[in-house]
Design a protein around this motif. Structure first.
Motif, short mmCIF file in Angstrom:
data_model
loop_
_atom_site.label_atom_id
_atom_site.label_comp_id
_atom_site.label_asym_id
_atom_site.label_seq_id
_atom_site.Cartn_x
_atom_site.Cartn_y
_atom_site.Cartn_z
N LEU A 302 11.03 -1.74 7.19
CA LEU A 302 10.21 -2.85 7.64
C LEU A 302 10.15 -2.91 9.18
O LEU A 302 9.09 -3.16 9.77
CB LEU A 302 10.75 -4.17 7.09
N VAL A 303 11.29 -2.66 9.81
CA VAL A 303 11.34 -2.64 11.28
C VAL A 303 10.48 -1.50 11.81
O VAL A 303 9.73 -1.65 12.78
CB VAL A 303 12.79 -2.52 11.77
N GLU A 304 10.58 -0.33 11.17
CA GLU A 304 9.77 0.82 11.57
C GLU A 304 8.28 0.50 11.47
O GLU A 304 7.49 0.87 12.34
CB GLU A 304 10.10 2.04 10.71
N ALA A 305 7.91 -0.18 10.38
CA ALA A 305 6.50 -0.55 10.19
C ALA A 305 6.04 -1.52 11.27
O ALA A 305 4.94 -1.38 11.83
CB ALA A 305 6.31 -1.15 8.80
N GLN A 307 7.05 -1.80 14.25
CA GLN A 307 6.97 -1.14 15.55
C GLN A 307 5.92 -0.02 15.59
O GLN A 307 5.77 0.64 16.61
CB GLN A 307 8.34 -0.56 15.92
N SER A 308 5.21 0.19 14.48
CA SER A 308 4.27 1.31 14.40
C SER A 308 2.87 0.80 14.06
O SER A 308 2.61 0.42 12.91
CB SER A 308 4.72 2.31 13.33
N PRO A 309 1.95 0.79 15.02
CA PRO A 309 0.56 0.36 14.74
C PRO A 309 -0.08 1.20 13.64
O PRO A 309 -0.89 0.68 12.86
CB PRO A 309 -0.14 0.56 16.09
N GLU A 310 0.26 2.49 13.58
CA GLU A 310 -0.32 3.35 12.55
C GLU A 310 0.10 2.91 11.16
O GLU A 310 -0.72 2.87 10.23
CB GLU A 310 0.10 4.81 12.79
N ARG A 311 1.39 2.56 10.99
CA ARG A 311 1.86 2.11 9.69
C ARG A 311 1.20 0.78 9.31
O ARG A 311 0.80 0.56 8.16
CB ARG A 311 3.38 1.96 9.69
N ILE A 312 1.13 -0.14 10.28
CA ILE A 312 0.49 -1.44 10.02
C ILE A 312 -0.97 -1.24 9.61
O ILE A 312 -1.48 -1.90 8.70
CB ILE A 312 0.57 -2.34 11.27
N GLU A 313 -1.65 -0.30 10.25
CA GLU A 313 -3.06 -0.03 9.93
C GLU A 313 -3.20 0.44 8.49
O GLU A 313 -4.12 0.03 7.78
CB GLU A 313 -3.60 1.03 10.90
N ILE A 314 -2.30 1.30 8.05
CA ILE A 314 -2.34 1.79 6.66
C ILE A 314 -2.12 0.65 5.68
O ILE A 314 -2.83 0.50 4.68
CB ILE A 314 -1.30 2.90 6.46
N LEU A 315 -1.13 -0.19 5.96
CA LEU A 315 -0.83 -1.32 5.07
C LEU A 315 -1.98 -2.32 5.04
O LEU A 315 -2.34 -2.85 3.97
CB LEU A 315 0.47 -1.99 5.50
N GLU A 316 -2.58 -2.59 6.20
CA GLU A 316 -3.71 -3.52 6.25
C GLU A 316 -4.90 -2.96 5.46
O GLU A 316 -5.58 -3.70 4.74
CB GLU A 316 -4.13 -3.76 7.72
N ALA A 317 -5.15 -1.67 5.58
CA ALA A 317 -6.24 -1.05 4.84
C ALA A 317 -6.00 -1.14 3.34
O ALA A 317 -6.92 -1.39 2.55
CB ALA A 317 -6.41 0.41 5.27
N LEU A 318 -4.73 -0.95 2.94
CA LEU A 318 -4.39 -1.06 1.53
C LEU A 318 -4.63 -2.48 1.03
O LEU A 318 -5.22 -2.68 -0.05
CB LEU A 318 -2.92 -0.66 1.32
N ARG A 319 -4.18 -3.47 1.79
CA ARG A 319 -4.38 -4.86 1.40
C ARG A 319 -5.88 -5.18 1.28
O ARG A 319 -6.31 -5.83 0.34
CB ARG A 319 -3.71 -5.80 2.40
#
Length: 347
Positions: A302-305, A307-319
């Motif tokens: 969760l901390v890695e996510a 701190q990572s805009p790329e990971r957040i972007e993937i999760l937002e796209a999934l949502r």
């Protein structure tokens, strides 16, 4: 004449190296490479000629003959019992005989090196030697042949626990390998078209999976003929991958799925199950796995996510994609939102 003392599972065996004419040795009809085929030959005498015929018909024997010709003879010694029966190296003998016949004037093909096992060597020691050569070697036996060798060890007097200890397996593994080989010998080869075809050995993995799968074994209690039916499914191509064997318990759980397996094939049975349970459909199965994995994300992840805009972007796209799919479903037909879904939207 060279001699070599080999330590075989704690037993010292005095081996003698000789040069011998390949036509003066006897092939072993019980060898795992040909034994499974020899048992299917009915009234045909399981002699040297029958062994030669079976081994010559195998593609790898022809390739070995070409290799022997190119290398100028057999380089690695075979192993002979004291009565000149081949303990190990049947294919090399047959291949050299063929090379000798093609090139009768070439002295390189007239003899081959052989280690002679002395008279009086216990049979279990000979079997231990074969295991050391084959069970862990690059040119080792195929899985079915290894299972036959394990069975030979048990037949010669070892208990399953001893075989397991010597070859770094569990006792249960040894038992299951032997059971799978017995099922093939008793139920599959007698109904297979051309049971001497070496291709049948590759089906051993299906019978091993069948023997290992606890859910399948529980079904045998209420379906005594399940092993016979399974052999028929393998023969007819209804079960033709290890994955299908692993999926078999779900089909056995549903009478209609079992009926469809036997009438229309595995795909029809699997389609029936997927209609009843969305989690059996590939897309929903993948989504369920992804959902479970997301739910199990660790604090570090969760901390890695965060701190990572790329990971957040993937999760937002999934949502967003999930929300779009649900909205499209709602447009097709009104849906009663679950309490869990509503809670997720209000976060």
């Amino acid at each position: 004449m060279a001699r070599y003392v080999r330590n075989i599972q704690g037993t010292k065996v005095d081996l003698e190296l000789v040069e011998i004419d390949p036509d003066e040795v006897l092939l072993d009809p019980t060898n795992p490479r040909v034994g499974f085929s020899m048992r299917q030959l009915g009234d045909l005498e399981p002699d040297d000629a029958a062994c030669t015929l079976l081994l010559t018909s195998q593609e790898d024997t022809e390739a070995l003959k070409r290799s022997i010709i190119l290398s100028g003879g057999v380089q690695e010694p075979i192993y002979l019992r004291h009565d000149r029966t081949v303990a190990e190296g049947n294919r090399r003998v047959v291949a050299l005989r063929a090379a000798k016949e093609e090139h009768p004037d070439n002295p390189a093909f007239r003899t081959m090196p052989a280690w002679v096992i002395p008279d009086g060597t216990p049979e279990h020691t000979v079997q231990d030697l074969l295991n050391e050569i084959h069970l862990g070697s690059v040119r080792g036996w195929a899985p079915y042949e290894k299972a036959l060798q394990m069975r030979a060890l048990v037949t010669s007097g070892l208990i399953e626990a001893e075989v397991a200890e010597r070859y770094r397996m569990t006792t249960n593994d040894v038992r299951q390998h032997i059971e799978a080989a017995n099922l093939m010998d008793r139920l599959y080869f007698p109904i297979a078209q051309d049971p001497t075809d070496a291709e049948h050995r590759s089906k051993f993995s299906y019978f091993l999976e069948f023997s290992k799968n606890g859910r399948i074994q529980r079904h045998r209690e209420t379906m005594p003929d399940l092993p016979q039916r399974f052999a028929g499914w393998v023969r007819d191509g209804r079960v033709d991958t290890g994955m299908k064997v692993r999926k078999l318990p779900k089909i056995l759980d549903a009478k209609e799925a079992l009926r469809l397996l036997e009438v229309d094939g595995f795909d029809a049975a699997e389609e029936y199950l997927s209609e009843r349970n969305p989690r059996e459909q590939e897309m929903y199965l993948l989504m369920e796995r992804a959902r479970a994995r997301l739910a199990d994300m660790s604090v570090v992840e969760l901390v890695e996510a965060k701190q990572s805009p790329e990971r957040i972007e993937i999760l937002e796209a999934l949502r967003q994609t999930v929300a779009d799919v649900l909205d499209n479903i709602e447009r097709l037909a009104p849906r009663e939102p679950s309490r869990r879904a509503g809670a997720g939207r209000n976060r």
